[in-house]
Structure formats: structure tokens, C-alpha cells
Motif scaffolding. Structure first.
Motif, PDB file in Angstrom:
ATOM      1  N   VAL A  39      26.765  -4.808  20.804  1.00 54.95           N
ATOM      2  CA  VAL A  39      27.105  -3.461  21.260  1.00 54.95           C
ATOM      3  C   VAL A  39      26.918  -2.445  20.137  1.00 54.95           C
ATOM      4  CG1 VAL A  39      28.971  -1.984  22.088  1.00 54.95           C
ATOM      5  CG2 VAL A  39      28.679  -4.275  23.050  1.00 54.95           C
ATOM      6  N   PHE A  40      27.366  -2.801  18.936  1.00 57.90           N
ATOM      7  CA  PHE A  40      27.229  -1.879  17.803  1.00 57.90           C
ATOM      8  C   PHE A  40      25.753  -1.626  17.485  1.00 57.90           C
ATOM      9  CE2 PHE A  40      26.684  -1.057  13.262  1.00 57.90           C
ATOM     10  CZ  PHE A  40      27.501   0.057  13.088  1.00 57.90           C
ATOM     11  N   LEU A  41      24.957  -2.690  17.431  1.00 60.41           N
ATOM     12  CA  LEU A  41      23.541  -2.522  17.086  1.00 60.41           C
ATOM     13  C   LEU A  41      22.785  -1.762  18.170  1.00 60.41           C
ATOM     14  CD1 LEU A  41      22.616  -5.935  15.405  1.00 60.41           C
ATOM     15  CD2 LEU A  41      23.267  -3.770  14.337  1.00 60.41           C
ATOM     16  N   LYS A  42      23.220  -1.919  19.417  1.00 60.06           N
ATOM     17  CA  LYS A  42      22.585  -1.158  20.500  1.00 60.06           C
ATOM     18  C   LYS A  42      22.722   0.340  20.263  1.00 60.06           C
ATOM     19  CE  LYS A  42      22.521  -0.739  25.556  1.00 60.06           C
ATOM     20  NZ  LYS A  42      23.151  -1.188  26.841  1.00 60.06           N
ATOM     21  N   SER A  43      23.808   0.744  19.623  1.00 55.40           N
ATOM     22  CA  SER A  43      24.049   2.165  19.373  1.00 55.40           C
ATOM     23  C   SER A  43      23.188   2.734  18.247  1.00 55.40           C
ATOM     24  CB  SER A  43      25.530   2.399  19.049  1.00 55.40           C
ATOM     25  OG  SER A  43      25.865   1.899  17.758  1.00 55.40           O
ATOM     26  N   VAL A  44      22.568   1.855  17.444  1.00 55.91           N
ATOM     27  CA  VAL A  44      21.757   2.351  16.310  1.00 55.91           C
ATOM     28  C   VAL A  44      20.301   1.922  16.381  1.00 55.91           C
ATOM     29  CG1 VAL A  44      23.776   2.423  14.796  1.00 55.91           C
ATOM     30  CG2 VAL A  44      22.319   0.377  14.801  1.00 55.91           C
ATOM     31  N   ARG A  45      19.926   1.155  17.379  1.00 56.43           N
ATOM     32  CA  ARG A  45      18.562   0.606  17.446  1.00 56.43           C
ATOM     33  C   ARG A  45      17.487   1.679  17.403  1.00 56.43           C
ATOM     34  NH1 ARG A  45      17.991  -4.973  20.764  1.00 56.43           N
ATOM     35  NH2 ARG A  45      15.805  -4.537  20.345  1.00 56.43           N
ATOM     36  N   ASP A  46      17.742   2.806  18.034  1.00 62.88           N
ATOM     37  CA  ASP A  46      16.741   3.868  18.099  1.00 62.88           C
ATOM     38  C   ASP A  46      16.475   4.519  16.746  1.00 62.88           C
ATOM     39  OD1 ASP A  46      16.405   3.423  20.774  1.00 62.88           O
ATOM     40  OD2 ASP A  46      17.664   5.088  21.433  1.00 62.88           O
ATOM     41  N   LYS A  47      17.341   4.276  15.787  1.00 63.60           N
ATOM     42  CA  LYS A  47      17.203   4.903  14.467  1.00 63.60           C
ATOM     43  C   LYS A  47      16.368   4.056  13.504  1.00 63.60           C
ATOM     44  CE  LYS A  47      21.718   7.145  14.865  1.00 63.60           C
ATOM     45  NZ  LYS A  47      23.079   7.300  14.262  1.00 63.60           N
ATOM     46  N   TYR A  48      16.032   2.821  13.910  1.00 69.88           N
ATOM     47  CA  TYR A  48      15.350   1.902  13.001  1.00 69.88           C
ATOM     48  C   TYR A  48      14.111   1.290  13.648  1.00 69.88           C
ATOM     49  CZ  TYR A  48      19.653   2.272  10.334  1.00 69.88           C
ATOM     50  OH  TYR A  48      20.722   2.766   9.623  1.00 69.88           O
ATOM     51  N   ASP A  49      13.237   0.782  12.769  1.00 69.46           N
ATOM     52  CA  ASP A  49      12.076   0.018  13.227  1.00 69.46           C
ATOM     53  C   ASP A  49      12.386  -1.476  13.227  1.00 69.46           C
ATOM     54  OD1 ASP A  49      10.338   2.365  13.311  1.00 69.46           O
ATOM     55  OD2 ASP A  49      10.394   2.299  11.125  1.00 69.46           O
ATOM     56  N   HIS A  50      13.141  -1.891  12.215  1.00 72.67           N
ATOM     57  CA  HIS A  50      13.481  -3.309  12.080  1.00 72.67           C
ATOM     58  C   HIS A  50      14.938  -3.464  11.680  1.00 72.67           C
ATOM     59  CE1 HIS A  50       9.276  -4.664  12.296  1.00 72.67           C
ATOM     60  NE2 HIS A  50       8.989  -3.617  11.557  1.00 72.67           N
ATOM     61  N   ILE A  51      15.622  -4.419  12.327  1.00 72.29           N
ATOM     62  CA  ILE A  51      16.981  -4.786  11.944  1.00 72.29           C
ATOM     63  C   ILE A  51      16.985  -6.281  11.644  1.00 72.29           C
ATOM     64  CG2 ILE A  51      19.389  -4.972  12.682  1.00 72.29           C
ATOM     65  CD1 ILE A  51      18.956  -2.556  14.486  1.00 72.29           C
ATOM     66  N   LEU A  52      17.401  -6.636  10.439  1.00 73.93           N
ATOM     67  CA  LEU A  52      17.487  -8.031  10.025  1.00 73.93           C
ATOM     68  C   LEU A  52      18.953  -8.421   9.896  1.00 73.93           C
ATOM     69  CD1 LEU A  52      14.795  -8.133   7.166  1.00 73.93           C
ATOM     70  CD2 LEU A  52      14.475  -8.636   9.592  1.00 73.93           C
ATOM     71  N   ILE A  53      19.316  -9.592  10.429  1.00 71.88           N
ATOM     72  CA  ILE A  53      20.689 -10.087  10.327  1.00 71.88           C
ATOM     73  C   ILE A  53      20.702 -11.328   9.448  1.00 71.88           C
ATOM     74  CG2 ILE A  53      22.731 -10.849  11.576  1.00 71.88           C
ATOM     75  CD1 ILE A  53      21.654  -9.517  14.078  1.00 71.88           C
ATOM     76  N   ASP A  54      21.446 -11.257   8.347  1.00 70.51           N
ATOM     77  CA  ASP A  54      21.597 -12.407   7.450  1.00 70.51           C
ATOM     78  C   ASP A  54      22.803 -13.210   7.930  1.00 70.51           C
ATOM     79  OD1 ASP A  54      21.184 -14.103   5.327  1.00 70.51           O
ATOM     80  OD2 ASP A  54      22.307 -12.886   3.892  1.00 70.51           O
ATOM     81  N   CYS A  55      22.543 -14.420   8.458  1.00 67.91           N
ATOM     82  CA  CYS A  55      23.581 -15.235   9.086  1.00 67.91           C
ATOM     83  C   CYS A  55      24.153 -16.279   8.124  1.00 67.91           C
ATOM     84  CB  CYS A  55      23.016 -15.963  10.300  1.00 67.91           C
ATOM     85  SG  CYS A  55      22.389 -14.879  11.592  1.00 67.91           S
ATOM     86  N   PRO A  56      25.365 -16.757   8.393  1.00 71.49           N
ATOM     87  CA  PRO A  56      25.920 -17.850   7.600  1.00 71.49           C
ATOM     88  C   PRO A  56      25.248 -19.168   7.980  1.00 71.49           C
ATOM     89  CG  PRO A  56      27.429 -17.279   9.356  1.00 71.49           C
ATOM     90  CD  PRO A  56      26.322 -16.260   9.399  1.00 71.49           C
ATOM     91  N   PRO A  57      25.283 -20.171   7.088  1.00 74.44           N
ATOM     92  CA  PRO A  57      24.641 -21.466   7.378  1.00 74.44           C
ATOM     93  C   PRO A  57      25.553 -22.384   8.189  1.00 74.44           C
ATOM     94  CG  PRO A  57      25.512 -21.483   5.168  1.00 74.44           C
ATOM     95  CD  PRO A  57      25.786 -20.107   5.709  1.00 74.44           C
ATOM     96  N   THR A  58      26.128 -21.851   9.252  1.00 65.59           N
ATOM     97  CA  THR A  58      27.046 -22.631  10.084  1.00 65.59           C
ATOM     98  C   THR A  58      26.915 -22.193  11.538  1.00 65.59           C
ATOM     99  OG1 THR A  58      28.799 -20.995   9.716  1.00 65.59           O
ATOM    100  CG2 THR A  58      28.784 -22.924   8.254  1.00 65.59           C
ATOM    101  N   THR A  59      27.327 -23.079  12.432  1.00 66.74           N
ATOM    102  CA  THR A  59      27.479 -22.673  13.828  1.00 66.74           C
ATOM    103  C   THR A  59      28.857 -22.040  13.935  1.00 66.74           C
ATOM    104  OG1 THR A  59      28.278 -24.905  14.332  1.00 66.74           O
ATOM    105  CG2 THR A  59      25.964 -24.438  14.797  1.00 66.74           C
ATOM    106  N   SER A  60      28.889 -20.748  14.124  1.00 67.84           N
ATOM    107  CA  SER A  60      30.150 -20.014  14.068  1.00 67.84           C
ATOM    108  C   SER A  60      30.084 -18.803  14.983  1.00 67.84           C
ATOM    109  CB  SER A  60      30.417 -19.542  12.634  1.00 67.84           C
ATOM    110  OG  SER A  60      29.397 -18.635  12.228  1.00 67.84           O
ATOM    111  N   LEU A  61      31.206 -18.117  15.088  1.00 62.62           N
ATOM    112  CA  LEU A  61      31.262 -16.868  15.841  1.00 62.62           C
ATOM    113  C   LEU A  61      30.191 -15.900  15.366  1.00 62.62           C
ATOM    114  CD1 LEU A  61      32.640 -14.560  17.534  1.00 62.62           C
ATOM    115  CD2 LEU A  61      34.114 -14.193  15.537  1.00 62.62           C
TER     116      LEU A  61
END
Length: 280
Positions: free
Chosen positions: A131-153
Motif C-alpha cells: 500500500v505504501f509503495l503504491k502511493s509513491v510508484r509514480d514518482k520513480y522508475d525503479h524500486i528495489l527491495i532489500d529483503c532479509p535472508p529468511t522466510t518472514s513477514l
């Protein structure tokens, strides 16, 4: 639609995931508007990109990814936030830090150790990042998410918010064991969410030209045909110093084979953009 959202994820730690995430983000920033989102409780990407003094000052009155996961009207905000900030929901302005380096600008949603408190968060929390990223997607060309090395929330939240995922792979036998684990995690996420998430590819990281690594890379290429990026990031000394000085690898010049790393990141960036355009 706005930005393409891609998660960088591997179930095995220590494979150079953050090195790739930060390096690729800065490389993309040469010609694109880029947002890096740190959802790893260890917040290594945040520590690399944001100077410590600026980060500590930010915590006193602004938001982090921890606050993005908070329910509307909730009271469990960052412990360092002021009462004025606590009364407000996180907004792009209060949550995104713009950092400049080498004439480039990179935006980042910083992480926090406080994410550990949310491991048993209530149902629905996994959708707040999307929901948060949906509110800013139009402002960027690329969004990268750095995830933890676990299956988690946090990994599942990144899955729900993404258009695709990218896998950093250290080509040693033990690290490669993480690939089947990742595939099973992705299958579980697909089953839980009912949505598919395409794999953008695999990028070899922390590469040393040993016979064992060469053999492993050959096996991975055979097991994942057409998935492996042409360029790879070699293992080099000085990364810790680059992190300490908040310097992108592209601009770090002290020790190590950083000219090789810079060239590799350039090639990875070109192929990344091409794959995004082809896939999406």
C-alpha cells in the motif's frame, strides 16, 4: 503503473545481497529515479547509504520502514520519534531519505532494528508495504527491495509488493543450497497469496576464480538456463571500508579491484533494465 518493483532475495545469508542491492540502486540512479527499500532488520543497506549522524537525527523525528508496518491509528511507533510524529501516519516525506553521492541522488526507505518487534504482527500487516509503495510508484522508475535472508513477514510483504524478484548467488556449494529453499519459499508465497511472481534472474556475487566456484557456476547455469546474468561481482577487499564511509562501490577507489566491480555493476544494470522491459 509507474516504477517496477523488484525484490532482491535469497534464503542464504552472506551472499552479497546488500552489495548487489546498493550497487545496482546507485548504478540505476545514473539515469533513473530510484527508491531503495530496506526491509531487513539488520538494516545493512541503510547503514551503507545513510551516514550514521544523519540516520540518528532522522530517527528522532521521522519514520522508518518499521512505521510503515504499523496499523493506522496505532501507537507503537519508533521509540525515538517525537509525540508530534507519533500522532501522524508515515508519509513519503517523513519516511524517504534522499542521499547524494558523486553527483547522483538515491532515495531510501530506511530500516530499523525495531523490525524485530513485528515478527508476530497481526494479520494484514503484510499488505502495508504494498500500500505504501503504491502511493509513491509514480514518482520513480525503479524500486528495489532489500529483503532479509529468511522466510518472514518482511520477505512476504516484499513478495506482495513486487513485480518480480532478483536472486544474488554466491557460487559456492553451501550458498547454492539456498536456491531450492528460495524456490520452496516462493511456492509457499504463491499458494498463500494466489499471485505469481516472475524471477528476473540470478546474479553471481562474491566470485573468486577458483576451480570449485567455476564448477558451481557451470552447474547453476545448467540448472537455470537463461536465468544467470552475464556479468558477475567478484569478491574484493575494501567493501567494509566503503560501507563505513557511505561510499557507493562505483566511487570507491581505495584498494581492491573496484574498477572490475564498477564495470560489472554497469553491465548488470544494463541487463537488469533490459530484463525488466522484456519481462514486464
Amino acid at each position: 503503473m509507474g516504477a517496477t518493483v523488484v525484490s532482491l532475495i535469497n534464503m542464504k545469508g552472506g551472499v552479497g545481497k546488500t552489495t548487489l542491492a546498493v550497487g545496482l540502486a546507485w548504478e540505476l540512479a545514473r539515469s533513473h529515479k530510484v527508491l531503495l527499500v530496506d526491509v531487513d532488520p539488520q538494516f545493512n543497506a541503510t547503514q551503507w547509504v545513510v551516514p550514521a549522524a544523519e540516520y540518528l537525527k532522522w530517527l528522532k523525528s521521522k519514520h522508518t520502514i518499521f512505521d510503515v508496518f504499523q496499523p493506522p491509528g496505532g501507537t507503537s511507533f519508533s521509540s525515538g520519534a517525537t509525540a508530534k510524529t507519533q500522532a501522524k501516519q508515515p508519509t513519503p516525506r517523513s519516511t524517504i531519505i534522499s542521499v547524494k553521492s558523486g553527483g547522483l541522488t538515491l532515495d531510501i526507505v530506511p530500516s530499523s532494528l525495531e523490525l524485530m518487534k513485528l515478527d508476530a504482527a497481526p494479520r494484514g500487516t503484510e499488505n502495508r508495504l504494498r500500500v505504501f509503495l503504491k502511493s509513491v510508484r509514480d514518482k520513480y522508475d525503479h524500486i528495489l527491495i532489500d529483503c532479509p535472508p529468511t522466510t518472514s513477514l518482511f520477505s512476504y510483504s516484499a513478495f506482495l509488493a513486487s513485480d518480480a524478484y532478483l536472486v544474488p548467488v554466491k557460487p559456492d556449494p553451501l550458498s547454492v543450497l539456498g536456491l531450492p529453499l528460495l524456490e520452496r519459499a516462493m511456492e509457499d508465497y504463491v499458494e498463500r497469496s494466489g499471485q505469481q511472481l516472475p524471477r528476473l534472474g540470478l546474479v553471481f556475487t562474491q566470485v573468486r576464480q577458483t576451480d570449485a566456484m567455476k564448477s558451481t557456476m557451470k552447474q547453476v547455469r545448467e540448472s537455470y538456463p537463461d536465468d544467470v546474468f552475464a556479468e558477475m561481482i567478484i569478491q574484493t577487499t575494501g567493501v567494509a571500508e566503503a560501507v563505513e564511509t557511505n561510499t557507493p562501490l562505483q566511487f570507491y577507489t581505495k584498494g581492491g579491484k573496484f574498477s572490475d566491480v564498477r564495470a560489472a555493476l554497469g553491465g548488470i544494470c544494463v541487463e537488469y533494465v533490459a530484463r525488466v522491459e522484456e519481462l514486464l
